[in-house]
Design a protein around this motif. Structure first.
Motif, PDB file in Angstrom:
ATOM      1  N   LYS A   1       9.558 -10.436   4.751  1.00 54.29           N
ATOM      2  CA  LYS A   1      10.056  -9.112   5.013  1.00 54.29           C
ATOM      3  C   LYS A   1       8.951  -8.118   4.670  1.00 54.29           C
ATOM      4  O   LYS A   1       8.008  -8.313   3.928  1.00 54.29           O
ATOM      5  N   VAL A   2       8.934  -7.258   5.632  1.00 60.62           N
ATOM      6  CA  VAL A   2       8.003  -5.936   5.449  1.00 60.62           C
ATOM      7  C   VAL A   2       9.220  -4.968   4.576  1.00 60.62           C
ATOM      8  O   VAL A   2       9.629  -4.366   5.507  1.00 60.62           O
ATOM      9  N   THR A   3       8.871  -4.488   3.219  1.00 60.39           N
ATOM     10  CA  THR A   3       9.805  -3.737   3.104  1.00 60.39           C
ATOM     11  C   THR A   3       9.305  -2.394   2.558  1.00 60.39           C
ATOM     12  O   THR A   3       7.821  -2.082   2.401  1.00 60.39           O
ATOM     13  N   VAL A   4      10.200  -1.275   2.566  1.00 65.81           N
ATOM     14  CA  VAL A   4       9.647   0.152   2.520  1.00 65.81           C
ATOM     15  C   VAL A   4      10.228   0.555   1.276  1.00 65.81           C
ATOM     16  O   VAL A   4      11.712   0.415   1.109  1.00 65.81           O
ATOM     17  N   PHE A   5       9.626   1.373   0.323  1.00 67.35           N
ATOM     18  CA  PHE A   5      10.213   1.973  -0.621  1.00 67.35           C
ATOM     19  C   PHE A   5       9.872   3.328  -0.721  1.00 67.35           C
ATOM     20  O   PHE A   5       8.680   3.811  -0.527  1.00 67.35           O
ATOM     21  N   GLU A   6      10.971   4.117  -0.909  1.00 68.24           N
ATOM     22  CA  GLU A   6      10.751   6.002  -1.065  1.00 68.24           C
ATOM     23  C   GLU A   6      10.185   5.802  -2.558  1.00 68.24           C
ATOM     24  O   GLU A   6      10.652   5.464  -3.483  1.00 68.24           O
TER      25      GLU A   6
ATOM     26  N   ASP B   1      14.048   0.044   3.149  1.00 71.09           N
ATOM     27  CA  ASP B   1      14.227  -0.845   4.442  1.00 71.09           C
ATOM     28  C   ASP B   1      13.513  -2.242   4.046  1.00 71.09           C
ATOM     29  O   ASP B   1      12.777  -2.531   3.384  1.00 71.09           O
ATOM     30  N   GLY B   2      14.208  -3.166   4.910  1.00 76.53           N
ATOM     31  CA  GLY B   2      13.567  -4.459   4.918  1.00 76.53           C
ATOM     32  C   GLY B   2      14.013  -5.284   6.097  1.00 76.53           C
ATOM     33  O   GLY B   2      14.140  -6.482   6.120  1.00 76.53           O
ATOM     34  N   GLN B   3      13.962  -4.520   7.205  1.00 74.41           N
ATOM     35  CA  GLN B   3      14.570  -5.160   8.409  1.00 74.41           C
ATOM     36  C   GLN B   3      13.729  -5.775   9.362  1.00 74.41           C
ATOM     37  O   GLN B   3      14.047  -7.021  10.120  1.00 74.41           O
ATOM     38  N   HIS B   4      12.348  -5.571   9.329  1.00 75.71           N
ATOM     39  CA  HIS B   4      11.328  -6.151   9.955  1.00 75.71           C
ATOM     40  C   HIS B   4      10.425  -7.371   8.824  1.00 75.71           C
ATOM     41  O   HIS B   4      10.497  -7.424   7.733  1.00 75.71           O
ATOM     42  N   HIS B   5       9.545  -8.219   9.750  1.00 75.13           N
ATOM     43  CA  HIS B   5       9.190  -9.233   9.369  1.00 75.13           C
ATOM     44  C   HIS B   5       7.535  -9.437   9.831  1.00 75.13           C
ATOM     45  O   HIS B   5       7.361  -8.992  11.036  1.00 75.13           O
ATOM     46  N   ALA B   6       6.689  -9.934   8.806  1.00 76.64           N
ATOM     47  CA  ALA B   6       5.153 -10.183   9.284  1.00 76.64           C
ATOM     48  C   ALA B   6       4.980 -11.639   8.402  1.00 76.64           C
ATOM     49  O   ALA B   6       4.841 -11.696   7.466  1.00 76.64           O
ATOM     50  N   ALA B   7       4.906 -12.690   9.378  1.00 74.93           N
ATOM     51  CA  ALA B   7       5.110 -13.772   8.883  1.00 74.93           C
ATOM     52  C   ALA B   7       3.642 -14.133   8.006  1.00 74.93           C
ATOM     53  O   ALA B   7       2.608 -13.966   8.595  1.00 74.93           O
ATOM     54  N   GLU B   8       3.764 -14.415   6.669  1.00 77.15           N
ATOM     55  CA  GLU B   8       2.630 -14.880   5.744  1.00 77.15           C
ATOM     56  C   GLU B   8       1.833 -13.540   5.672  1.00 77.15           C
ATOM     57  O   GLU B   8       0.631 -13.799   5.394  1.00 77.15           O
TER      58      GLU B   8
ATOM     59  N   ASN C   1       0.789  -1.100  -0.063  1.00 74.60           N
ATOM     60  CA  ASN C   1       0.052  -0.138  -0.031  1.00 74.60           C
ATOM     61  C   ASN C   1       0.857   1.228   0.068  1.00 74.60           C
ATOM     62  O   ASN C   1       2.405   1.391   0.167  1.00 74.60           O
ATOM     63  N   ILE C   2       0.147   2.466  -0.407  1.00 76.95           N
ATOM     64  CA  ILE C   2       0.813   3.496  -0.629  1.00 76.95           C
ATOM     65  C   ILE C   2       0.478   4.699   0.666  1.00 76.95           C
ATOM     66  O   ILE C   2      -0.676   4.850   0.785  1.00 76.95           O
ATOM     67  N   THR C   3       1.474   5.225   1.334  1.00 78.97           N
ATOM     68  CA  THR C   3       1.035   6.242   2.107  1.00 78.97           C
ATOM     69  C   THR C   3       0.266   7.580   1.543  1.00 78.97           C
ATOM     70  O   THR C   3       0.358   7.413   0.203  1.00 78.97           O
ATOM     71  N   GLU C   4      -0.582   7.945   2.242  1.00 79.12           N
ATOM     72  CA  GLU C   4      -1.561   9.158   1.718  1.00 79.12           C
ATOM     73  C   GLU C   4      -0.859  10.170   1.298  1.00 79.12           C
ATOM     74  O   GLU C   4      -1.440  10.876   0.103  1.00 79.12           O
ATOM     75  N   ASP C   5       0.262  10.486   1.620  1.00 81.97           N
ATOM     76  CA  ASP C   5       1.138  11.635   1.079  1.00 81.97           C
ATOM     77  C   ASP C   5       1.893  11.305  -0.164  1.00 81.97           C
ATOM     78  O   ASP C   5       2.576  12.041  -0.747  1.00 81.97           O
ATOM     79  N   ASP C   6       1.813   9.746  -0.505  1.00 82.02           N
ATOM     80  CA  ASP C   6       2.273   9.365  -1.601  1.00 82.02           C
ATOM     81  C   ASP C   6       3.804   9.129  -1.798  1.00 82.02           C
ATOM     82  O   ASP C   6       4.496   8.936  -2.672  1.00 82.02           O
ATOM     83  N   ASN C   7       4.513   9.490  -0.469  1.00 82.85           N
ATOM     84  CA  ASN C   7       5.890   9.261  -0.425  1.00 82.85           C
ATOM     85  C   ASN C   7       6.556   7.945  -0.123  1.00 82.85           C
ATOM     86  O   ASN C   7       7.599   7.663  -0.461  1.00 82.85           O
ATOM     87  N   TYR C   8       5.722   7.050   0.396  1.00 83.36           N
ATOM     88  CA  TYR C   8       6.331   5.753   0.698  1.00 83.36           C
ATOM     89  C   TYR C   8       5.167   4.616   0.263  1.00 83.36           C
ATOM     90  O   TYR C   8       4.149   4.748   0.186  1.00 83.36           O
ATOM     91  N   LEU C   9       5.971   3.327  -0.171  1.00 81.97           N
ATOM     92  CA  LEU C   9       5.172   2.377  -0.320  1.00 81.97           C
ATOM     93  C   LEU C   9       5.666   1.015   0.560  1.00 81.97           C
ATOM     94  O   LEU C   9       6.896   0.980   0.560  1.00 81.97           O
ATOM     95  N   VAL C  10       4.826   0.623   1.181  1.00 86.24           N
ATOM     96  CA  VAL C  10       5.024  -0.645   2.179  1.00 86.24           C
ATOM     97  C   VAL C  10       4.521  -2.085   1.544  1.00 86.24           C
ATOM     98  O   VAL C  10       3.434  -2.010   1.209  1.00 86.24           O
ATOM     99  N   CYS C  11       5.297  -2.952   1.561  1.00 87.26           N
ATOM    100  CA  CYS C  11       5.033  -4.400   0.740  1.00 87.26           C
ATOM    101  C   CYS C  11       5.068  -5.313   1.934  1.00 87.26           C
ATOM    102  O   CYS C  11       6.240  -5.568   2.433  1.00 87.26           O
TER     103      CYS C  11
END
Length: 344
Positions: free
Chosen positions: A313-318, A330-337, A295-305
């Motif tokens: 991994k929960v990855t972050v894209f600028e 970023d990709g340091q944190h995790h959310a299993a399945e 999903n994409i943050t409301e300000d359109d600055n980041y995408l979280v996958c």
């Protein structure tokens, strides 16, 4: 500044059901991921005002759980409606007035309609469970109807249901008595329509096809979807196995993002001003395996996958607003399945 959200997950292996995450925008990174509420098979989430709804099941009984979201993000269970034994859903959404919830059930090829109490947030009852019965497509995965999406159309007249098994979008009118078929739109045999993303002008919609790995630009009129053109979400030279998954428009409506499971990437397309044409921008690695949703943050600055497989991994894209391009930060944190991402 921080933004928070939730990730829904399978619970077949290590998944907990619903995770809560916090994104630190100053660092372009996830600050933490924690269990938001441990609940079985919470594969899709929907938020409406201060309420959150989640797919779930208990044994053979399947349906929806409702929660109140507290100011600190804590989830308080309100109730569950587990009135079906026809299998768990794969997608849910809430009507604009907050009085109905729509659920797509892939395995059984059905669409469910629930009554909600918009004041308390509780699920009142299951109104109808309607099975699709249309001619199936030629692909081996199209053995019978597979409803994968159910969401209200921008004109608020209908709910559109994507049927991957029959290459159709069925639009229904709905009320307290149930569903009525209003329109049926057919796509090329073997495409496998999965999800729809509507342009904010309400005139065009982007239909993603899981089997064909393509996105159709369609004109939407009164429940009907007419294809204008379609575009591949994979590199031309890629010959491996892949299944298209999530689709989201940037909030400024200028760019369309689509995830590929197998190729493990996110495809980016520019959207023209009218909304009826796409132009390929890039395809970037998602950062792990099987990126089912983002999903994409409301300000359109980041995408979280989120990723259903691999290291979860929960990855972050600028996100670069002018070009639409993505840079992994970023990709340091995790959310299993993890299979569904929403923001507060």
């Amino acid at each position: 500044m921080t933004k928070s959200g939730y990730i829904g997950s399978y619970t077949k292996k290590e998944g907990k059901g619903i995770y809560r995450f916090v994104l630190d925008e100053s660092k372009a990174a996830i600050e933490k991921v924690e269990t938001g509420f441990e609940i079985e098979a919470s594969t899709y989430l929907a938020r409406k005002n201060q309420f959150l709804y989640a797919i779930t099941k208990e044994g053979e009984r399947c349906g929806i759980a409702s929660f109140r979201v507290e100011n600190d993000g804590e989830l308080v269970l309100l109730n569950k409606c587990l009135d079906s034994v026809e299998g768990t859903g794969c997608y849910i959404s809430v009507s604009d007035d907050g009085e109905y919830l729509f659920e797509a059930v892939y395995g059984a090829g059905i669409i469910r309609l629930y009554e909600l109490d918009s004041a308390t947030g509780e699920v009142v009852s299951l109104i109808e469970e309607l099975k699709h019965n249309y001619k199936t497509g030629p692909h081996e995965r199209q053995d019978h109807p597979h409803v994968h999406y159910a969401h209200q159309t921008p004109d608020k007249k209908f709910v559109a249901a994507c049927d991957l098994g029959t290459d159709r979008i069925v639009s229904y009118s709905f009320n307290e008595n149930g569903y009525d078929v209003a329109a049926i739109s057919e796509f090329e045999a073997g495409f496998g329509p999965r999800h729809i993303e509507f342009h904010e002008n309400g005139k065009f919609a982007y239909v993603v096809h899981e089997i064909a790995n393509k996105v159709s630009v369609t004109q939407y009129v009164n429940g009907h979807f007419e294809e204008i053109a379609n575009y591949s979400t994979l590199p031309e030279e890629f010959k491996g196995e892949s299944k298209l998954a999530g689709v989201h428009l940037s909030h400024d409506q200028h760019y369309l993002y689509i995830s590929n499971r197998g190729h493990d990437s996110i495809a980016v397309f520019a959207v023209n001003e009218k909304g009826d044409e796409l132009e390929f921008v890039e395809i970037v690695p998602s950062g792990d395996e099987f990126p089912r949703d983002f999903n994409i943050t409301e300000d359109d600055n980041y995408l979280v996958c989120a990723h259903q497989e691999g290291k979860y991994k929960v990855t972050v894209f600028e996100r670069h607003p002018e070009s639409g391009k993505l840079s992994l930060t970023d990709g340091q944190h995790h959310a299993a399945e993890g299979v569904c991402v929403i923001f507060d």
